[in-house]
Enzyme design. Structure first.
Site, mmCIF file in Angstrom:
data_model
loop_
_atom_site.group_PDB
_atom_site.id
_atom_site.type_symbol
_atom_site.label_atom_id
_atom_site.label_comp_id
_atom_site.label_asym_id
_atom_site.label_seq_id
_atom_site.Cartn_x
_atom_site.Cartn_y
_atom_site.Cartn_z
ATOM 1 N N SER A 175 0.868 -1.185 0.000
ATOM 2 C CA SER A 175 0.000 0.000 0.000
ATOM 3 C C SER A 175 0.897 1.225 0.000
ATOM 4 O O SER A 175 2.064 1.145 0.417
ATOM 5 C CB SER A 175 -0.842 0.004 1.285
ATOM 6 N N TYR A 188 -2.535 -1.148 10.459
ATOM 7 C CA TYR A 188 -2.486 -1.335 9.004
ATOM 8 C C TYR A 188 -1.175 -0.796 8.428
ATOM 9 O O TYR A 188 -0.482 -1.479 7.666
ATOM 10 C CB TYR A 188 -3.687 -0.616 8.375
HETATM 11 C C1 BGC Z 1 -6.175 1.528 2.063
HETATM 12 C C2 BGC Z 1 -7.347 2.371 1.616
HETATM 13 C C3 BGC Z 1 -6.906 3.796 1.361
HETATM 14 C C4 BGC Z 1 -5.676 3.846 0.472
HETATM 15 C C5 BGC Z 1 -5.120 5.252 0.312
HETATM 16 C C6 BGC Z 1 -5.082 1.651 1.047
HETATM 17 O O1 BGC Z 1 -3.999 0.837 1.372
HETATM 18 O O2 BGC Z 1 -6.597 0.176 2.206
HETATM 19 O O3 BGC Z 1 -8.355 2.340 2.607
HETATM 20 O O4 BGC Z 1 -7.965 4.504 0.733
HETATM 21 O O5 BGC Z 1 -4.667 3.014 0.985
HETATM 22 O O6 BGC Z 1 -5.035 5.927 1.528
#
Ligand code: BGC
Length: 290
Positions: A175, A188
């Protein structure tokens, strides 16, 4: 090419998302693949994209078997073999059984996409140990367990020259939050930061065996994980302040990147994270400021 006819600042109501318009070269023919968390969102798109690029695909899920079956039918619609396989990726025994089943059915594996992931958001001061452990368990430990099982199979089999010049290709779904800190989401963001170094360390260790390991860092993609960020006009406009390219990402944007990374077209690419984020990591606040 992306569909440029979309109006950049108007969200498509759910269910009317643009269909993927970009074609796939069939550069993964004969290369069985597994995608974890493949019954929705980015995982679903990647499973279908790999099938369009030539792979037979194992669709991993943990809940909602009917959605996994749906994805499998779409894969078969592209003339590939598909199987659905249930496993909680944070559980070693379930992961081991899953890989055994998939390798048993497909004969071997050439592509492994560790994608399964979730958010359990909470302010740091309120975050429970359970929220922390669930996210780290699925997002990070899950990738360790799945990619370890895949690497063992790649090593056992080695390079098959007619199929690919590499012994195997691993893709770790990360991410933008592997580099962008994210208040209210420390579990996360920590899991994604962990994936970055897991991926790079595996890449370093496995490169001499001709196993390539790369990551993809999606930005805001139109999936169920972040519906609240795009499903109203207000939320969408707010989101666009973070996206220089001024459109939300579509799951197929990620699938295209995955297919390329898995192909021999990317044979000299290992240990890299490909950011597919419309420029979200370009410090958009500095476009005018600074
Ligand atoms: C998350 C999303 C978020 C995006 C940008 C992703 O890794 O799961 O919820 O919108 O990152 O912030």
């Amino acid at each position: 090419m992306a569909d440029l006819s979309r109006k950049p600042d108007s969200p498509s109501p759910p269910g009317t998302e643009p269909l993927p318009k970009v074609s796939y070269p069939e550069f993964l023919r004969g290369q069985p693949a597994i995608v974890t968390g493949a019954n929705s969102g980015i995982g679903e798109a990647v499973a279908i994209g790999l099938a369009r690029a030539g792979c037979d695909v194992a669709v991993n899920y943990v809940t909602h078997p009917e959605t996994a079956e749906d994805v499998a039918h779409k894969i078969e619609g592209y003339g590939r073999k598909a199987m659905v396989v249930k496993a909680d990726v944070s559980k070693e025994d379930e992961v081991e059984t899953m890989f055994k089943t998939v390798i048993g059915q497909f004969g071997t594996l050439h592509v492994s996409v560790s994608n399964a992931g979730l958010q359990k958001d909470s302010a740091f001061l309120e975050m429970t140990l359970a929220e922390w452990e669930t996210v780290i368990g699925i997002n990070l430990t899950g990738q360790f367990l799945c990619q370890r099982a895949a690497a063992r199979e790649f090593l056992r089999r080695g390079v098959v020259e007619d199929i690919s010049v590499a012994a195997g290709k691993m893709i770790c779904m990360s991410s933008v939050h592997q580099t962008i800190p994210w208040a209210g989401h420390v579990n996360y963001a920590s899991s994604k930061g962990g994936i970055k170094l897991l991926m790079e360390s595996m890449a370093q260790e496995l490169a001499p065996h001709r196993i390539r390991v790369n990551g993809i860092a999606p930005g805001a993609i139109r999936t169920p994980i972040n519906t609240a960020a795009w499903n109203t006009k207000e939320a969408y406009s707010e989101l666009m302040t973070l996206v220089p390219y001024k459109r939300i990402g579509e799951p197929d944007d990620i699938a295209q990147a995955a297919a390329w990374l898995a192909s021999d077209h990317a044979d000299y690419v290992t240990g890299t994270t490909l950011f597919v984020d419309g420029g979200m990591t370009l410090y958009p606040g500095f476009a005018q400021g600074g």
